[in-house]
Design a protein around this motif. Sequence first.
Motif, mmCIF file in Angstrom:
data_model
loop_
_atom_site.group_PDB
_atom_site.id
_atom_site.type_symbol
_atom_site.label_atom_id
_atom_site.label_comp_id
_atom_site.label_asym_id
_atom_site.label_seq_id
_atom_site.Cartn_x
_atom_site.Cartn_y
_atom_site.Cartn_z
ATOM 1 N N ARG A 69 0.827 -1.209 0.000
ATOM 2 C CA ARG A 69 0.000 0.000 0.000
ATOM 3 C C ARG A 69 0.862 1.260 0.000
ATOM 4 O O ARG A 69 2.002 1.243 0.418
ATOM 5 N N ARG A 70 0.260 2.375 -0.446
ATOM 6 C CA ARG A 70 1.004 3.627 -0.472
ATOM 7 C C ARG A 70 1.088 4.209 0.935
ATOM 8 O O ARG A 70 0.233 3.957 1.771
ATOM 9 N N THR A 71 2.118 5.005 1.172
ATOM 10 C CA THR A 71 2.279 5.612 2.492
ATOM 11 C C THR A 71 1.345 6.810 2.615
ATOM 12 O O THR A 71 0.981 7.437 1.619
ATOM 13 N N GLY A 72 0.976 7.122 3.828
ATOM 14 C CA GLY A 72 0.090 8.243 4.085
ATOM 15 C C GLY A 72 0.371 8.830 5.451
ATOM 16 O O GLY A 72 1.319 8.442 6.135
ATOM 17 N N ILE A 73 -0.484 9.754 5.860
ATOM 18 C CA ILE A 73 -0.278 10.463 7.127
ATOM 19 C C ILE A 73 -0.325 9.519 8.328
ATOM 20 O O ILE A 73 0.329 9.759 9.331
ATOM 21 N N HIS A 74 -1.073 8.410 8.219
ATOM 22 C CA HIS A 74 -1.178 7.491 9.357
ATOM 23 C C HIS A 74 0.112 6.724 9.608
ATOM 24 O O HIS A 74 0.238 6.037 10.607
ATOM 25 N N ASP A 75 1.068 6.832 8.673
ATOM 26 C CA ASP A 75 2.348 6.157 8.863
ATOM 27 C C ASP A 75 3.297 6.960 9.740
ATOM 28 O O ASP A 75 4.293 6.440 10.214
ATOM 29 N N ILE A 76 3.001 8.229 9.972
ATOM 30 C CA ILE A 76 3.846 9.073 10.822
ATOM 31 C C ILE A 76 3.557 8.723 12.272
ATOM 32 O O ILE A 76 2.412 8.791 12.708
ATOM 33 N N THR A 77 4.592 8.325 13.012
ATOM 34 C CA THR A 77 4.367 7.943 14.408
ATOM 35 C C THR A 77 4.930 8.955 15.395
ATOM 36 O O THR A 77 4.266 9.329 16.327
ATOM 37 N N THR A 78 6.180 9.411 15.201
ATOM 38 C CA THR A 78 6.753 10.412 16.097
ATOM 39 C C THR A 78 7.571 11.394 15.285
ATOM 40 O O THR A 78 7.862 11.154 14.119
ATOM 41 N N THR A 79 7.990 12.489 15.902
ATOM 42 C CA THR A 79 8.793 13.485 15.190
ATOM 43 C C THR A 79 10.148 12.923 14.798
ATOM 44 O O THR A 79 10.734 13.357 13.829
ATOM 45 N N THR A 80 10.648 11.925 15.538
ATOM 46 C CA THR A 80 11.941 11.335 15.196
ATOM 47 C C THR A 80 11.824 10.465 13.944
ATOM 48 O O THR A 80 12.818 10.131 13.335
ATOM 49 N N ASP A 81 10.584 10.116 13.586
ATOM 50 C CA ASP A 81 10.319 9.292 12.417
ATOM 51 C C ASP A 81 10.605 10.025 11.113
ATOM 52 O O ASP A 81 11.044 9.435 10.146
ATOM 53 N N THR A 82 10.302 11.319 11.094
ATOM 54 C CA THR A 82 10.427 12.070 9.854
ATOM 55 C C THR A 82 11.839 12.599 9.709
ATOM 56 O O THR A 82 12.441 13.063 10.659
ATOM 57 N N GLN A 83 12.368 12.496 8.507
ATOM 58 C CA GLN A 83 13.703 13.009 8.253
ATOM 59 C C GLN A 83 13.642 13.961 7.078
ATOM 60 O O GLN A 83 12.822 13.810 6.190
ATOM 61 N N THR A 84 14.501 14.962 7.101
ATOM 62 C CA THR A 84 14.563 15.931 6.024
ATOM 63 C C THR A 84 15.267 15.305 4.836
ATOM 64 O O THR A 84 16.343 14.735 4.987
ATOM 65 N N ILE A 85 14.629 15.403 3.688
ATOM 66 C CA ILE A 85 15.224 14.860 2.475
ATOM 67 C C ILE A 85 15.896 16.010 1.738
ATOM 68 O O ILE A 85 15.238 17.000 1.416
ATOM 69 N N PRO A 86 17.209 15.927 1.485
ATOM 70 C CA PRO A 86 17.905 17.025 0.810
ATOM 71 C C PRO A 86 17.459 17.127 -0.645
ATOM 72 O O PRO A 86 17.051 16.128 -1.236
ATOM 73 N N PRO A 87 17.515 18.329 -1.237
ATOM 74 C CA PRO A 87 17.146 18.463 -2.645
ATOM 75 C C PRO A 87 18.153 17.735 -3.528
ATOM 76 O O PRO A 87 19.280 17.496 -3.105
ATOM 77 N N PRO A 88 17.746 17.359 -4.745
ATOM 78 C CA PRO A 88 18.694 16.672 -5.629
ATOM 79 C C PRO A 88 19.904 17.554 -5.938
ATOM 80 O O PRO A 88 19.818 18.780 -5.886
ATOM 81 N N SER A 89 21.032 16.929 -6.265
ATOM 82 C CA SER A 89 22.282 17.674 -6.463
ATOM 83 C C SER A 89 22.194 18.656 -7.625
ATOM 84 O O SER A 89 22.880 19.661 -7.639
ATOM 85 N N ASN A 90 21.306 18.396 -8.591
ATOM 86 C CA ASN A 90 21.181 19.307 -9.729
ATOM 87 C C ASN A 90 20.154 20.411 -9.491
ATOM 88 O O ASN A 90 19.838 21.181 -10.369
ATOM 89 N N PHE A 91 19.611 20.489 -8.265
ATOM 90 C CA PHE A 91 18.582 21.471 -7.924
ATOM 91 C C PHE A 91 19.230 22.837 -7.704
ATOM 92 O O PHE A 91 20.148 22.956 -6.902
#
Length: 107
Positions: A69-91
Amino acid sequence: GRNKHGERKKVTPWTEEEHRLFLIGLDTYGRGDWRSISRNLVVTKTPAQVRSHAQKFFLRQSSKKKVWRRTGIHDITTTTDTQTIPPPSNFPTQGSSTGYQNLNHPM
């Protein structure tokens, strides 16, 4: 919930912020005290909406093994769960000479 004309209210999806407040409410008031969570934390949602969100959340937690199944908001459990994804190198970054302008060629 229905309005005075008997029509159903429009469903607005939960934001990440509302979901985080919901999780804090679960820790603070426990499973089942939807009214307190609604009144004190997720003030934008009714107790019935909080209860419904909780049902979906716990359903997701129990079926986490399923990968299809696709991920959604219910998959977020704690603030430590989310990580910042850096922009692509060509951005292109603001203020940098690399990007859309090519400074070597005159216009």
